[in-house]
Design a protein around this motif. Structure first.
Motif, PDB file in Angstrom:
ATOM      1  N   GLN A   1      50.348 -20.945  54.012  1.00  0.00           N
ATOM      2  CA  GLN A   1      51.540 -21.596  53.474  1.00  0.00           C
ATOM      3  C   GLN A   1      51.406 -21.820  51.962  1.00  0.00           C
ATOM      4  O   GLN A   1      52.297 -21.474  51.214  1.00  0.00           O
ATOM      5  CB  GLN A   1      51.765 -22.924  54.202  1.00  0.00           C
ATOM      6  N   LEU A   2      50.288 -22.421  51.544  1.00  0.00           N
ATOM      7  CA  LEU A   2      50.060 -22.655  50.118  1.00  0.00           C
ATOM      8  C   LEU A   2      49.981 -21.326  49.363  1.00  0.00           C
ATOM      9  O   LEU A   2      50.556 -21.174  48.297  1.00  0.00           O
ATOM     10  CB  LEU A   2      48.793 -23.485  49.904  1.00  0.00           C
ATOM     11  N   GLY A   3      49.294 -20.359  49.964  1.00  0.00           N
ATOM     12  CA  GLY A   3      49.193 -19.034  49.341  1.00  0.00           C
ATOM     13  C   GLY A   3      50.557 -18.387  49.175  1.00  0.00           C
ATOM     14  O   GLY A   3      50.842 -17.761  48.153  1.00  0.00           O
ATOM     15  N   THR A   4      51.417 -18.545  50.166  1.00  0.00           N
ATOM     16  CA  THR A   4      52.777 -18.010  50.102  1.00  0.00           C
ATOM     17  C   THR A   4      53.565 -18.676  48.981  1.00  0.00           C
ATOM     18  O   THR A   4      54.289 -18.008  48.237  1.00  0.00           O
ATOM     19  CB  THR A   4      53.495 -18.223  51.454  1.00  0.00           C
ATOM     20  N   MET A   5      53.407 -19.996  48.843  1.00  0.00           N
ATOM     21  CA  MET A   5      54.100 -20.734  47.784  1.00  0.00           C
ATOM     22  C   MET A   5      53.639 -20.234  46.416  1.00  0.00           C
ATOM     23  O   MET A   5      54.461 -19.996  45.525  1.00  0.00           O
ATOM     24  CB  MET A   5      53.821 -22.237  47.920  1.00  0.00           C
ATOM     25  N   GLU A   7      52.285 -17.302  45.662  1.00  0.00           N
ATOM     26  CA  GLU A   7      52.756 -15.924  45.452  1.00  0.00           C
ATOM     27  C   GLU A   7      54.229 -15.897  45.074  1.00  0.00           C
ATOM     28  O   GLU A   7      54.645 -15.130  44.203  1.00  0.00           O
ATOM     29  CB  GLU A   7      52.498 -15.071  46.703  1.00  0.00           C
ATOM     30  N   LYS A   8      55.042 -16.730  45.711  1.00  0.00           N
ATOM     31  CA  LYS A   8      56.478 -16.806  45.408  1.00  0.00           C
ATOM     32  C   LYS A   8      56.690 -17.154  43.933  1.00  0.00           C
ATOM     33  O   LYS A   8      57.452 -16.476  43.232  1.00  0.00           O
ATOM     34  CB  LYS A   8      57.135 -17.868  46.291  1.00  0.00           C
ATOM     35  N   GLU A  14      56.706 -14.053  36.789  1.00  0.00           N
ATOM     36  CA  GLU A  14      56.149 -12.781  36.304  1.00  0.00           C
ATOM     37  C   GLU A  14      54.660 -12.905  35.966  1.00  0.00           C
ATOM     38  O   GLU A  14      54.199 -12.476  34.912  1.00  0.00           O
ATOM     39  CB  GLU A  14      56.961 -12.256  35.118  1.00  0.00           C
ATOM     40  N   LEU A  15      53.915 -13.489  36.902  1.00  0.00           N
ATOM     41  CA  LEU A  15      52.467 -13.633  36.769  1.00  0.00           C
ATOM     42  C   LEU A  15      51.746 -12.927  37.918  1.00  0.00           C
ATOM     43  O   LEU A  15      50.665 -13.336  38.342  1.00  0.00           O
ATOM     44  CB  LEU A  15      52.086 -15.127  36.758  1.00  0.00           C
ATOM     45  N   ASP A  16      52.353 -11.820  38.414  1.00  0.00           N
ATOM     46  CA  ASP A  16      51.803 -11.116  39.574  1.00  0.00           C
ATOM     47  C   ASP A  16      50.367 -10.643  39.374  1.00  0.00           C
ATOM     48  O   ASP A  16      49.602 -10.558  40.328  1.00  0.00           O
ATOM     49  CB  ASP A  16      52.678  -9.908  39.934  1.00  0.00           C
TER      50      ASP A  16
END
Length: 96
Positions: A1-5, A7-8, A14-16
Motif C-alpha cells: 500500500q505504501l509502495g503504491t502510494m 509510486e503514484k 515525474e520522479l520515476d
C-alpha cells in the motif's frame, strides 16, 4: 500500500527514475525540543547522485507526507514554506 502510494506520487511528480524507501523509526531515535507539542518526525535523506531517497518516519505516512518529501527531492533549494504551499497545490490538483 505504501509502495503504491509512493509510486503514484513519483509518477505525478515525474520522479520515476528515483528509488524511494521508507524506514519507520521510534520516537526515541529523534531529539525533540521540550516546547514542541506534537512529537513526531518525518524527513527524507537524499542522495542526488544515486537518485535515492530514504523517508524516516515515526508515524504512518499520508499522501501529504509523501508528496511533501518528494517535493524536497524535486526542488532541493526550495524553502520549507515553498514546499508546504506546493504540497497543498499538488494534492488539490490531483484529487482522484
Amino acid at each position: 500500500q505504501l509502495g503504491t502510494m509512493i509510486e503514484k506520487w513519483k509518477k505525478i511528480l515525474e520522479l520515476d527514475e528515483w528509488d524511494i524507501s521508507t524506514d519507520s523509526i521510534s520516537n526515541e531515535q529523534v531529539y525533540y525540543p521540550e516546547d514542541l507539542d506534537i512529537k513526531e518526525f518525518i524527513g527524507i535523506s537524499i542522495d542526488h547522485k544515486q537518485k535515492y531517497g530514504l523517508i524516516n518516519h515515526t508515524r504512518p505516512l499520508t499522501d501529504f507526507d509523501v508528496v511533501h518529501e518528494l517535493l524536497h527531492v524535486k526542488y532541493p533549494i526550495w524553502s520549507e514554506d515553498q514546499v508546504n504551499d506546493y504540497t497543498h497545490l499538488t494534492l488539490f490538483n490531483n484529487i482522484q
